[in-house]
Design an enzyme around this catalytic site. Structure first.
Site, short mmCIF file in Angstrom:
data_model
loop_
_atom_site.label_atom_id
_atom_site.label_comp_id
_atom_site.label_asym_id
_atom_site.label_seq_id
_atom_site.Cartn_x
_atom_site.Cartn_y
_atom_site.Cartn_z
N ASP A 187 -6.26 -3.46 1.72
CA ASP A 187 -5.14 -3.28 0.78
C ASP A 187 -4.35 -4.57 0.55
OD1 ASP A 187 -4.66 -1.73 3.54
OD2 ASP A 187 -2.79 -2.74 3.03
N GLU B 161 -4.53 -4.67 19.54
CA GLU B 161 -3.64 -4.80 18.39
C GLU B 161 -2.68 -3.62 18.29
OE1 GLU B 161 -5.92 -5.30 14.83
OE2 GLU B 161 -4.42 -4.26 13.64
N HIS C 189 -3.24 -10.50 9.10
CA HIS C 189 -3.72 -9.16 8.74
C HIS C 189 -4.66 -9.29 7.54
CE1 HIS C 189 -2.40 -4.87 7.34
NE2 HIS C 189 -3.45 -4.81 8.12
N GLU D 79 1.41 -6.84 11.60
CA GLU D 79 0.98 -6.59 10.22
C GLU D 79 2.06 -5.96 9.35
OE1 GLU D 79 -2.52 -4.19 11.26
OE2 GLU D 79 -1.54 -2.47 10.32
N ASP E 132 -7.70 -1.75 17.73
CA ASP E 132 -6.39 -1.48 17.10
C ASP E 132 -5.88 -0.12 17.54
OD1 ASP E 132 -4.19 -1.26 15.46
OD2 ASP E 132 -5.28 -1.54 13.57
N HIS F 128 -15.60 -5.26 11.59
CA HIS F 128 -15.21 -3.91 12.03
C HIS F 128 -16.44 -3.06 12.28
CE1 HIS F 128 -10.91 -4.21 10.92
NE2 HIS F 128 -11.39 -5.21 10.21
N TYR G 43 -7.80 7.18 13.17
CA TYR G 43 -7.56 5.95 12.40
C TYR G 43 -8.80 5.04 12.41
CZ TYR G 43 -6.56 1.15 11.52
OH TYR G 43 -6.67 -0.12 11.04
N ARG H 132 0.15 -11.32 13.77
CA ARG H 132 -0.70 -10.81 12.69
C ARG H 132 0.03 -10.63 11.37
NH1 ARG H 132 -5.04 -8.53 12.41
NH2 ARG H 132 -4.22 -6.54 11.68
N ARG I 5 -14.12 -5.74 15.97
CA ARG I 5 -13.16 -4.72 16.39
C ARG I 5 -13.88 -3.38 16.46
NH1 ARG I 5 -7.87 -3.35 12.77
NH2 ARG I 5 -8.89 -1.36 12.38
N HIS J 52 -3.00 1.02 16.54
CA HIS J 52 -2.22 1.46 15.38
C HIS J 52 -0.90 2.10 15.80
CE1 HIS J 52 -2.16 2.19 10.98
NE2 HIS J 52 -3.01 1.19 11.01
N GLU K 201 -8.90 -11.37 10.45
CA GLU K 201 -9.52 -10.06 10.23
C GLU K 201 -10.28 -10.10 8.90
OE1 GLU K 201 -6.72 -6.86 9.68
OE2 GLU K 201 -8.28 -5.33 9.79
N TRP L 200 1.64 6.91 12.36
CA TRP L 200 0.27 6.78 11.87
C TRP L 200 -0.15 5.33 12.03
CZ3 TRP L 200 -2.47 3.89 8.22
CH2 TRP L 200 -3.85 4.22 8.14
N ASN M 172 0.81 -1.22 0.00
CA ASN M 172 0.00 0.00 0.00
C ASN M 172 0.85 1.28 0.00
OD1 ASN M 172 -2.28 1.50 0.14
ND2 ASN M 172 -2.85 0.88 2.22
C1 GCO Z 1 -5.55 -3.30 10.04
C2 GCO Z 1 -4.52 -2.32 9.61
C3 GCO Z 1 -4.80 -1.54 8.39
C4 GCO Z 1 -3.54 -0.77 7.94
C5 GCO Z 1 -3.40 -0.80 6.47
C6 GCO Z 1 -2.15 -0.08 6.00
O1 GCO Z 1 -5.56 -3.60 11.21
O2 GCO Z 1 -6.28 -3.78 9.20
O3 GCO Z 1 -4.00 -1.61 10.69
O4 GCO Z 1 -5.90 -0.71 8.56
O5 GCO Z 1 -3.57 0.53 8.40
O6 GCO Z 1 -3.38 -2.12 6.04
O7 GCO Z 1 -1.97 -0.27 4.63
MG MG Z 2 -3.95 -2.90 12.37
#
Ligand code: GCO
Ligand code: MG
Length: 405
Positions: A318, A238, A314, A264, A212, A122, A159, A285, A147, A214, A341, A405, A37
């Site tokens: 994407d 996560e 994961h 991930e 998550d 989600h 996010y 993950r 989630r 993040h 997921e 991020w 991505n």
């Molecule tokens: C998730 C991830 C995604 C990522 C993305 C980045 O838990 O699915 O954190 O949301 O942010 O795959 O390309």
């Molecule tokens: Mg994630």
């Protein structure tokens, strides 16, 4: 079964995907996902300029040797570009081997350990009330695990929340430059426990809940969150902290019994080795598309099993349906599979381009018995949707400091 040609496609049916197609001299082809991505074209160049010339004429059955050849042979080990390229090739070779044998890939791995695989959905929202309404809808659709992500009051964006856009699959469309988002750790930490308190008080204990972070927290901040969430019994928290320094998780582990998941962005078993050996995490993950394909994921799952760590690949929008199918075969086999997921199957464009072997029913995915990975990639459809440059956002604190991020 000699490799005759390798084609690499980059298309944007709703979002960008890189697809590897390997043709062999016995008339078969195999498909792999090599989508990274926001850095797609770097992987395309790696595949076309640096991998393809080396593989023409090689025996496609030699999956392990080709993996080692691309990994050790480059001298420059690991890294997301290299490993995503290797992952695409590896998946395509497993797909080919399955097609040549007339067997689904899970059979080549050792057969099924389960008949269906549990997923988490989600539920997102701009307020707690909206998030909980969405949670109720997913429970109504049969999800057993969800989630929760909710906009943080006082922050312009968060996010996992799509203001005005409800389709999670569209997460990254039309971002010709990285958008900037705000972050405030204090606001976040003060808010999230309330989301889970209300979720439990409205829906009870039966539904499994996840969240998550993040990677926005330090180990001790993550410990505070994990502890505050203990009464709400998460299946896992996560990416509480980044894991470049695997010792972060050893510290976090000592502060909370909330189960932890990470991986991930991992490219290699080496990213997870210490986390697993020290039993600092509960779920790994890693993704087939970014961690070295089926060959590497199988190795990671076996290693994790020694330490009671389960797999939770994961599954974001994407990763292409080919990557998701690779997970479904791994999940069918892995004795230590935990949960997958799941973000749905995408819109009309995606389903016209990728025909996949999965069916969702009542909170579980079911995989059919097509040979190989079971995905078809319709080139004429894909070519209607050219690549569009698109980036992930970046985060900044109120004073301008660039954040994770
Ligand atoms: C998730 C991830 C995604 C990522 C993305 C980045 O838990 O699915 O954190 O949301 O942010 O795959 O390309
Ligand atoms: Mg994630």
């Amino acid at each position: 079964m000699k490799i005759k040609d390798i084609q690499v496609y980059v298309n944007c049916p709703d979002r960008n995907f890189v697809t590897v197609r390997i043709e062999t001299d016995n008339g078969l082809y195999g498909l792999g996902d090599a989508t990274l991505n926001g850095r797609e074209l770097a992987v395309v160049a790696y595949l076309v300029e640096h991998i393809k010339p080396c593989l023409i004429g090689k025996d496609a059955h030699q999956i392990e040797d080709i993996w080692q050849y691309l990994y050790k042979g480059a001298y420059w080990r690991r890294g997301p570009i290299t490993i995503t390229a290797i992952s695409g090739i590896d998946m395509a070779l497993w797909d080919l081997k399955g097609k040549a044998a007339g067997l689904p890939v899970y059979q080549l791995l050792g057969g099924k350990s389960r008949t269906k695989m549990k997923v988490y959905g989600h539920a997102n929202g701009n307020t707690i009330a909206e998030t909980l309404d969405n949670l109720g809808k997913l429970i109504g659709q049969g999800y057993e695990a969800v989630r929760l992500q909710c906009a943080i009051p006082g922050l312009s964006s968060t996010y996992g929340i799509l203001k005005g856009e409800k389709d999670y699959f569209e997460l990254q469309r039309n971002r010709p430059l990285p958008p900037e988002q705000a972050w405030d750790t204090n606001k976040y930490l003060n808010f999230i426990p309330e989301l889970f308190r209300q979720a439990r008080s409205k829906y009870g204990e039966e539904i499994e809940l996840l969240h998550d972070v993040h990677s926005r927290l330090s180990p001790i901040e993550a410990g505070r969150l994990g502890k505050a969430l203990e009464p709400y019994h998460l299946l896992f928290l996560e990416d509480a902290v980044t894991a470049e320094n695997q010792a972060n998780y050893r510290l976090l582990r000592q502060t909370t019994v909330t189960p932890l998941a990470v991986g991930e962005t991992f490219n290699s078993i080496w990213d997870a080795k210490e986390l697993i050996e020290t039993q600092s995490i509960d779920y790994l993950r890693a993704a087939a598309t970014h961690a070295g394909g089926i060959t590497a994921m199988r190795r990671m799952a076996d290693f994790a099993a020694l330490y009671k760590v389960r797999t939770a690949p994961h599954g974001p929008p994407d990763i292409s349906p080919i990557g998701h199918a690779a997970h479904a075969h791994l999940n069918s086999w892995a004795p230590n599979f935990g949960i997958q997921e799941f973000v749905g199957f995408g819109g009309a464009q995606m389903t016209a381009v990728f025909r996949h072997p999965l069916r969702f029913e009542e909170g579980y995915l079911h995989l059919n018995d097509s040979p190989g990975l079971g995905v078809d990639f319709v080139v004429e459809e894909a070519e209607k949707y050219p690549y569009k440059r698109s980036y992930l956002p970046v985060s900044r604190l109120g004073d301008g400091t660039l954040w994770d991020w």
